[in-house]
Scaffold this motif. Structure first.
Motif, PDB file in Angstrom:
ATOM      1  N   TYR A 170       0.830  -1.221   0.000  1.00 21.83           N
ATOM      2  CA  TYR A 170       0.000   0.000   0.000  1.00 21.83           C
ATOM      3  C   TYR A 170       0.863   1.269   0.000  1.00 21.83           C
ATOM      4  O   TYR A 170       0.830   2.066  -0.939  1.00 21.83           O
ATOM      5  CB  TYR A 170      -0.940  -0.061   1.216  1.00 21.83           C
ATOM      6  CG  TYR A 170      -1.699   1.196   1.551  1.00 21.83           C
ATOM      7  CD1 TYR A 170      -2.295   1.975   0.557  1.00 21.83           C
ATOM      8  CD2 TYR A 170      -1.855   1.587   2.885  1.00 21.83           C
ATOM      9  CE1 TYR A 170      -3.019   3.119   0.891  1.00 21.83           C
ATOM     10  CE2 TYR A 170      -2.580   2.713   3.217  1.00 21.83           C
ATOM     11  CZ  TYR A 170      -3.154   3.478   2.219  1.00 21.83           C
ATOM     12  OH  TYR A 170      -3.865   4.601   2.555  1.00 21.83           O
ATOM     13  N   SER A 199       3.850   1.336  -2.800  1.00 27.02           N
ATOM     14  CA  SER A 199       3.478   1.600  -4.200  1.00 27.02           C
ATOM     15  C   SER A 199       3.219   3.096  -4.413  1.00 27.02           C
ATOM     16  O   SER A 199       3.590   3.647  -5.464  1.00 27.02           O
ATOM     17  CB  SER A 199       2.246   0.779  -4.595  1.00 27.02           C
ATOM     18  OG  SER A 199       1.146   1.098  -3.772  1.00 27.02           O
ATOM     19  N   HIS A 200       2.626   3.741  -3.418  1.00 27.46           N
ATOM     20  CA  HIS A 200       2.445   5.197  -3.528  1.00 27.46           C
ATOM     21  C   HIS A 200       3.805   5.908  -3.488  1.00 27.46           C
ATOM     22  O   HIS A 200       4.006   6.906  -4.185  1.00 27.46           O
ATOM     23  CB  HIS A 200       1.534   5.711  -2.409  1.00 27.46           C
ATOM     24  CG  HIS A 200       0.093   5.333  -2.579  1.00 27.46           C
ATOM     25  ND1 HIS A 200      -0.394   4.086  -2.289  1.00 27.46           N
ATOM     26  CD2 HIS A 200      -0.974   6.042  -3.032  1.00 27.46           C
ATOM     27  CE1 HIS A 200      -1.698   4.036  -2.547  1.00 27.46           C
ATOM     28  NE2 HIS A 200      -2.073   5.209  -2.999  1.00 27.46           N
ATOM     29  N   ALA A 224       0.649  -3.725  -8.448  1.00 30.92           N
ATOM     30  CA  ALA A 224       0.870  -2.401  -7.859  1.00 30.92           C
ATOM     31  C   ALA A 224       2.237  -1.837  -8.250  1.00 30.92           C
ATOM     32  O   ALA A 224       2.545  -0.687  -7.951  1.00 30.92           O
ATOM     33  CB  ALA A 224       0.757  -2.478  -6.336  1.00 30.92           C
ATOM     34  N   ALA A 227      -5.990   7.127  -0.809  1.00 29.81           N
ATOM     35  CA  ALA A 227      -5.398   6.440  -1.963  1.00 29.81           C
ATOM     36  C   ALA A 227      -4.999   7.484  -2.988  1.00 29.81           C
ATOM     37  O   ALA A 227      -5.413   8.648  -2.904  1.00 29.81           O
ATOM     38  CB  ALA A 227      -6.417   5.478  -2.569  1.00 29.81           C
ATOM     39  N   GLY A 282      -3.732   1.834  -4.650  1.00 32.62           N
ATOM     40  CA  GLY A 282      -4.587   2.100  -3.500  1.00 32.62           C
ATOM     41  C   GLY A 282      -4.348   1.070  -2.416  1.00 32.62           C
ATOM     42  O   GLY A 282      -3.406   0.267  -2.496  1.00 32.62           O
ATOM     43  N   GLU A 283      -5.220   1.104  -1.420  1.00 30.24           N
ATOM     44  CA  GLU A 283      -5.051   0.195  -0.279  1.00 30.24           C
ATOM     45  C   GLU A 283      -5.807  -1.104  -0.536  1.00 30.24           C
ATOM     46  O   GLU A 283      -7.013  -1.098  -0.787  1.00 30.24           O
ATOM     47  CB  GLU A 283      -5.590   0.859   0.992  1.00 30.24           C
ATOM     48  CG  GLU A 283      -5.410  -0.011   2.238  1.00 30.24           C
ATOM     49  CD  GLU A 283      -5.647   0.730   3.539  1.00 30.24           C
ATOM     50  OE1 GLU A 283      -6.247   1.816   3.505  1.00 30.24           O
ATOM     51  OE2 GLU A 283      -5.206   0.213   4.585  1.00 30.24           O
ATOM     52  N   HIS A 295      -5.479  -4.990   1.221  1.00 30.71           N
ATOM     53  CA  HIS A 295      -4.816  -6.023   2.025  1.00 30.71           C
ATOM     54  C   HIS A 295      -5.685  -7.268   2.037  1.00 30.71           C
ATOM     55  O   HIS A 295      -6.914  -7.180   2.019  1.00 30.71           O
ATOM     56  CB  HIS A 295      -4.657  -5.554   3.481  1.00 30.71           C
ATOM     57  CG  HIS A 295      -3.791  -4.362   3.654  1.00 30.71           C
ATOM     58  ND1 HIS A 295      -4.287  -3.116   3.951  1.00 30.71           N
ATOM     59  CD2 HIS A 295      -2.454  -4.219   3.581  1.00 30.71           C
ATOM     60  CE1 HIS A 295      -3.300  -2.254   4.059  1.00 30.71           C
ATOM     61  NE2 HIS A 295      -2.173  -2.892   3.839  1.00 30.71           N
ATOM     62  N   GLU A 324      -7.962  -7.972   5.160  1.00 26.81           N
ATOM     63  CA  GLU A 324      -8.004  -6.552   5.519  1.00 26.81           C
ATOM     64  C   GLU A 324      -8.291  -6.431   7.016  1.00 26.81           C
ATOM     65  O   GLU A 324      -9.128  -7.169   7.544  1.00 26.81           O
ATOM     66  CB  GLU A 324      -9.112  -5.851   4.725  1.00 26.81           C
ATOM     67  CG  GLU A 324      -9.144  -4.348   4.915  1.00 26.81           C
ATOM     68  CD  GLU A 324      -7.799  -3.693   4.598  1.00 26.81           C
ATOM     69  OE1 GLU A 324      -7.090  -3.333   5.555  1.00 26.81           O
ATOM     70  OE2 GLU A 324      -7.462  -3.554   3.408  1.00 26.81           O
ATOM     71  N   VAL A 351      -2.062   9.039   2.470  1.00 27.79           N
ATOM     72  CA  VAL A 351      -0.898   8.293   1.969  1.00 27.79           C
ATOM     73  C   VAL A 351      -0.075   9.132   0.993  1.00 27.79           C
ATOM     74  O   VAL A 351       1.163   9.002   0.955  1.00 27.79           O
ATOM     75  CB  VAL A 351      -1.351   6.945   1.362  1.00 27.79           C
ATOM     76  CG1 VAL A 351      -2.224   7.125   0.128  1.00 27.79           C
ATOM     77  CG2 VAL A 351      -0.168   6.029   1.062  1.00 27.79           C
ATOM     78  N   ALA A 407     -10.187   7.152  -0.870  1.00 28.12           N
ATOM     79  CA  ALA A 407     -10.259   5.703  -0.616  1.00 28.12           C
ATOM     80  C   ALA A 407     -11.506   5.104  -1.280  1.00 28.12           C
ATOM     81  O   ALA A 407     -11.465   4.013  -1.838  1.00 28.12           O
ATOM     82  CB  ALA A 407     -10.287   5.432   0.892  1.00 28.12           C
ATOM     83  N   TRP A 425     -10.983   4.778  -5.081  1.00 27.01           N
ATOM     84  CA  TRP A 425     -10.158   3.597  -5.338  1.00 27.01           C
ATOM     85  C   TRP A 425     -10.973   2.317  -5.118  1.00 27.01           C
ATOM     86  O   TRP A 425     -10.915   1.377  -5.907  1.00 27.01           O
ATOM     87  CB  TRP A 425      -8.915   3.612  -4.446  1.00 27.01           C
ATOM     88  CG  TRP A 425      -8.277   2.261  -4.265  1.00 27.01           C
ATOM     89  CD1 TRP A 425      -8.341   1.463  -3.177  1.00 27.01           C
ATOM     90  CD2 TRP A 425      -7.499   1.552  -5.238  1.00 27.01           C
ATOM     91  NE1 TRP A 425      -7.655   0.298  -3.390  1.00 27.01           N
ATOM     92  CE2 TRP A 425      -7.116   0.324  -4.640  1.00 27.01           C
ATOM     93  CE3 TRP A 425      -7.077   1.833  -6.540  1.00 27.01           C
ATOM     94  CZ2 TRP A 425      -6.345  -0.621  -5.304  1.00 27.01           C
ATOM     95  CZ3 TRP A 425      -6.304   0.877  -7.206  1.00 27.01           C
ATOM     96  CH2 TRP A 425      -5.949  -0.329  -6.595  1.00 27.01           C
TER      97      TRP A 425
END
Ligand code: UDP
Length: 327
Positions: A12, A15-16, A41, A174, A181-182, A184, A187, A226, A316, A319
């Motif tokens: 997350y 990648s940003h 990503a 995001a 974006g996020e 997981h 999650e 982020v 967010a 995304w």
């Protein structure tokens, strides 16, 4: 070429960071074992699959790219899991980071940006959380990050490794262009879980604890966008490259939101109901974590422009609705 090794670049925050580095003229080389990240990503520079526990693989990547610096994001990062499986955190985070730091030093690289956490502070009643506060983590995740901070200080003494350590508060939002974006699996974080609950992708959100010593009984956190967070990393890298030396910075805005506040903002931004119920406390959670420092603004010229709760949720949500990775 201005190569920067980015461990966890498929995750997350990593990648940003790669996107921000590429925009600033660096070449981010993602080093990631894909245990929690996504190859999809990795969009802004080369990808090298590898594990921090594999020292030979690390050495080969350093030799191939001759980087000017390292940004270290790769880590296990779930507070709840760290309480159930502390060994996993101590081994992966601490041993993995030791390998990386030794590979960095042995390759002759002296610039290191490290992703640490406000979880290293622990619970401090009525104390302003600035960078000088004693680090007394109450969960294994925070303890593993504190150990790595200590490691960096020892290697600075022995080898001249310069580090910028960022202690993140709660990262949210995001990329506004929804390129990354996020995501997981599983999650565990509040905002993506809430967005899933809002559009029926999962059951109601459970609020972990409503009997904390806070105005509405739920935990308070300081949320940072982020994109603002990774902008600080580029500024931190520039600080190192200009020779200004090691420094620790909190990355937060100084404004606290309770879990109920975040639910209220999500309802307003998405214009949908938030299905939730109230449950027990999650072991390892601090009552309140809010930054009390403006050092990053003052010394790095950092401007957390997007870190408004509604904007973080809106980014967010965009995304969540438009972006995805092939899994
Ligand atoms: N939280 C919650 N329900 C969830 C996930 C999180 O009530 O399903 C709460 C959690 O107890 C904490 C806050 O939301 O007070 C932020 O948790 P998160 O896991 O997003 O980040 P952390 O603060 O653990 O890094």
């Amino acid at each position: 070429m201005n190569h920067v090794i980015v461990t966890g670049g498929a995750g997350y925050i990593g990648s940003h960071a790669c996107k921000a580095l590429a925009k600033a003229g660096y070449v981010p080389v993602t080093f990631d074992n894909l245990s929690t990240g996504w190859q999809d990503a990795v969009k802004f520079g080369p990808f090298e699959q590898g594990d921090l526990l594999d020292r030979a693989r690390l050495d080969a990547v350093f030799a191939q790219y001759n980087p000017i610096a390292v940004m270290h994001f790769a880590a296990l990062s779930q507070v709840g899991e760290s309480m159930k499986e502390p060994g996993k955190y101590w081994f992966n985070n601490v041993q993995g980071s030791l390998n990386l730091i030794e590979a960095t030093v042995d390759a002759g690289v002296r610039n290191f940006v490290f992703s640490s956490t406000c979880a290293t502070y622990g619970d401090h009643d009525n104390v302003t959380l600035d960078e000088g506060v004693e680090q007394l983590p109450i969960n294994a995740y925070g303890a593993s990050k504190r150990a790595i901070e200590d490691m960096l200080r020892d290697f600075e003494g022995a080898s001249g490794l310069q580090s910028v350590i960022f202690r993140y508060f709660n990262v949210a939002g995001a990329d506004p262009e929804a390129e990354v974006g996020e995501f997981h699996q599983p999650e565990t974080h509040l905002i993506p879980l809430m967005l899933d609950a809002i559009d029926g992708k999962r059951d109601a959100l459970t609020i972990f604890g409503t009997d904390y010593d806070t105005p509405d009984g739920t935990c308070i956190r300081d949320y940072v966008h982020v994109c603002d967070l990774v902008d600080a990393h580029v500024l931190g890298l520039q600080r190192l490259l200009e020779g200004h030396g090691s420094r620790v910075f909190n990355l937060g805005t100084g404004t606290g939101f309770s879990v109920r506040d975040v639910i209220d903002h999500s309802r307003a931004v998405t214009n949908r109901e938030v299905p939730y119920n109230e449950g027990d406390r999650r072991p390892g959670d601090c009552t309140k974590l809010v930054s009390g420092s403006t050092r990053a603004e003052k010394e790095l010229g950092w401007e957390p422009k997007r870190s408004k709760m509604d904007l973080m949720i809106a980014d967010a949500w965009r995304w969540h609705q438009t972006g995805h990775y092939n899994t």
